[in-house]
Design a protein around this motif. Structure first.
Motif, PDB file in Angstrom:
ATOM      1  N   ALA A   1      19.344   4.688   4.127  1.00  0.00           N
ATOM      2  CA  ALA A   1      18.764   3.572   4.663  1.00  0.00           C
ATOM      3  C   ALA A   1      18.048   2.654   3.964  1.00  0.00           C
ATOM      4  CB  ALA A   1      17.846   4.176   6.035  1.00  0.00           C
ATOM      5  N   GLU A   2      17.345   2.938   2.857  1.00  0.00           N
ATOM      6  CA  GLU A   2      16.657   2.195   1.964  1.00  0.00           C
ATOM      7  C   GLU A   2      15.387   1.621   2.749  1.00  0.00           C
ATOM      8  OE1 GLU A   2      18.794  -0.012  -1.177  1.00  0.00           O
ATOM      9  OE2 GLU A   2      20.421   0.067   0.288  1.00  0.00           O
ATOM     10  N   LEU A   3      14.667   2.556   3.348  1.00  0.00           N
ATOM     11  CA  LEU A   3      13.476   1.821   3.968  1.00  0.00           C
ATOM     12  C   LEU A   3      12.272   1.681   3.075  1.00  0.00           C
ATOM     13  CD1 LEU A   3      13.526   5.013   6.798  1.00  0.00           C
ATOM     14  CD2 LEU A   3      14.557   2.513   6.896  1.00  0.00           C
ATOM     15  N   THR A   4      11.714   0.734   3.905  1.00  0.00           N
ATOM     16  CA  THR A   4      10.373   0.335   3.270  1.00  0.00           C
ATOM     17  C   THR A   4       9.247   1.276   3.706  1.00  0.00           C
ATOM     18  OG1 THR A   4       9.901  -1.283   4.994  1.00  0.00           O
ATOM     19  CG2 THR A   4      10.858  -2.165   3.452  1.00  0.00           C
ATOM     20  N   PRO A   5       8.025   1.401   3.052  1.00  0.00           N
ATOM     21  CA  PRO A   5       7.129   2.120   3.657  1.00  0.00           C
ATOM     22  C   PRO A   5       6.852   1.880   5.172  1.00  0.00           C
ATOM     23  CG  PRO A   5       6.321   1.320   1.459  1.00  0.00           C
ATOM     24  CD  PRO A   5       7.856   0.724   1.883  1.00  0.00           C
TER      25      PRO A   5
ATOM     26  N   ALA B   1       0.855  -1.188   0.036  1.00  0.00           N
ATOM     27  CA  ALA B   1      -0.175  -0.045  -0.219  1.00  0.00           C
ATOM     28  C   ALA B   1       0.850   1.037  -0.174  1.00  0.00           C
ATOM     29  CB  ALA B   1      -0.919  -0.065   1.308  1.00  0.00           C
ATOM     30  N   GLY B   2       2.112   1.141   0.672  1.00  0.00           N
ATOM     31  CA  GLY B   2       3.004   2.424   0.743  1.00  0.00           C
ATOM     32  C   GLY B   2       3.308   2.510  -0.513  1.00  0.00           C
ATOM     33  N   HIS B   3       4.042   1.840  -1.105  1.00  0.00           N
ATOM     34  CA  HIS B   3       4.519   1.972  -2.545  1.00  0.00           C
ATOM     35  C   HIS B   3       3.717   2.467  -3.517  1.00  0.00           C
ATOM     36  CE1 HIS B   3       8.416   0.251  -1.608  1.00  0.00           C
ATOM     37  NE2 HIS B   3       7.782  -1.021  -1.402  1.00  0.00           N
ATOM     38  N   PHE B   4       2.207   1.850  -3.278  1.00  0.00           N
ATOM     39  CA  PHE B   4       1.187   2.408  -4.218  1.00  0.00           C
ATOM     40  C   PHE B   4       1.070   4.027  -3.987  1.00  0.00           C
ATOM     41  CE2 PHE B   4      -3.266   3.613  -4.617  1.00  0.00           C
ATOM     42  CZ  PHE B   4      -3.266   3.457  -6.129  1.00  0.00           C
TER      43      PHE B   4
END
Length: 420
Positions: free
Chosen positions: A73-77, A21-24
């Motif tokens: 940091a390459e964080l995910t949502p 959902a965060g990537h969307f």
């Protein structure tokens, strides 16, 4: 649950959904968590209901941390949401502490006498030693829950029943679902003693940030920070906590983050006493790498075990080199007696004997009733009570001969068997 490799972070269905959902939303230019300074400060001010952050020195740490989070940091949502909540929570506590101090000026009159600090590398027996010494009512430790929600200060009447305890318990239970097995590696409970990093995080200068996230630029900057403002804020926080009336003859504190700043610490607390713990640093770096990989895996898919291993060796070898230099200086100045050296193997072999030696060195009274209570505590809390975890140096690219050489001066000075 089947064990997973540390470079393959655990992902439940709910975590996968949040990240998807965060990537969307990101593709729609609607990021779910904004890590901009203005947005974070505004959230903290709204949550706290006040806007005076006190000394402006925290801005430098916040700027450095945010830059590293965005670019390294390459964080995910989910990772971005966690970082946002972590920072806003610490800033909110800072605002409330400063506001309370302004409304209760007598807090500044609280005296901090002869605090006892446990310093040393992580994973050197400091946690069990901290808990064991805390059995003595003469020693007053900050607890996890009161550093998460420090305002108002804890009172004796609600020391074990404050509603904030349950709030923290719920948060920790939620985090354990995100990071299964974490309690076997690093025990976290609302009523347990907490490290000083939770105080320093309110000043945006804390080692916990580079444990939770891959922020090497921030870590490098922090290593050279004297933490002058942070340590003054640390003292003010102890005054605040003490003002609630939960008594003790001395503060009992713990943090590996003070290890390379012993002289800075003694500048703020000149009458402090220090327990300096020791263990083979190659083994320590491997253990820290394992913990770091687990924690970073909650908020990032980019887990490079060898990078983590290199980072730990670089950070802790430099911190130990500085610690050795400062311990030499203190000895030359005739202040060596403020420090007591204790090897982890001594803590493991006979914890009560270790405590007796500490008390004898610093001239503390160890009452028979306290010693008996400590013995009962050890029976009730055997080693590996929360499970075990295994790790191998080669998993993190750590080589005993090559990397052990970086710790040779430390091992020789303190008589540590590094096996290299």
């Amino acid at each position: 649950m089947q064990a997973r490799a540390l470079d393959q972070p655990y992902r439940s269905a709910s975590i996968r959904f949040i990240n998807a959902a965060g990537h969307f939303l990101e593709r729609c230019n609607l990021p779910p968590a904004r890590l901009t300074k203005q947005a974070l400060l505004a959230k903290a001010i709204k949550r706290a209901g006040c806007r005076d952050f006190g000394d402006s020195g925290f801005h430098q740490g916040l700027d450095r941390l945010l830059e590293s989070l965005e670019h390294e940091a390459e964080l995910t949502p989910l990772g971005r949401l966690m970082a946002q909540e972590e920072i806003v929570g610490r800033l909110t506590s800072r605002l409330r502490l400063i506001d309370w101090r302004k409304r209760h000026p007598r807090v500044a009159d609280e005296e901090i006498r002869q605090p006892l600090f446990i310093l040393g590398l992580p994973r050197t027996g400091t946690t069990i030693l901290h808990a064991l010494l805390d059995v003595d009512p003469a020693n007053r430790s900050p607890l996890f829950w009161e550093l998460e929600h420090p305002v108002p200060p804890a009172t004796p009447e609600r020391w074990t029943s404050d509603p904030r305890i349950r709030k923290v318990e719920r948060s920790l239970a939620h985090f354990e679902k995100l990071c299964p097995g974490i309690q076997a590696v690093h025990v976290m409970e609302a009523r347990l003693q907490q490290e000083c990093v939770a105080i320093l995080a309110m000043d945006m200068r804390a080692e916990q940030f580079y444990t939770l996230y891959n922020v090497p630029s921030y870590a490098k900057w922090l290593l050279d920070e004297p933490k002058t403002f942070s340590l003054q804020f640390h003292r003010q926080t102890l005054q605040h906590l003490q003002s609630g009336g939960v008594a003790g003859e001395r503060w009992l504190l713990k943090s590996p983050g003070h290890l390379h700043l012993i002289r800075n610490l003694l500048a703020v607390y000149p009458d402090a006493n220090i327990i300096h713990t020791h263990r083979d640093p190659v083994t320590v770096c491997t253990s820290i790498s394992s913990l770091t990989a687990m924690l970073r895996g909650v908020g990032s898919d980019a887990i490079d075990l060898r990078q983590i291993g290199r980072q730990q060796v670089e950070i802790w070898s430099e911190m130990l080199a500085r610690a050795v230099a400062q311990r030499r200086q203190l000895a030359d100045e005739g202040r060596g007696g403020q420090c007591f050296d204790l090897h982890m193997k001594e803590i493991v072999a006979d914890p009560l004997a270790a405590v007796e030696r500490i008390y004898a060195h610093f001239g503390y009274e160890l009452k028979p009733s306290v010693k008996a209570a400590m013995a009962q505590f050890m029976r009730d809390n055997p080693r590996d009570k929360h499970g075990t975890h295994s790790y191998r140096p080669e998993d993190f690219g750590i080589d005993r001969q090559r990397d052990g050489a970086r710790f040779r001066e430390y091992c020789e000075y303190f008589g540590v068997d590094c096996g290299c």
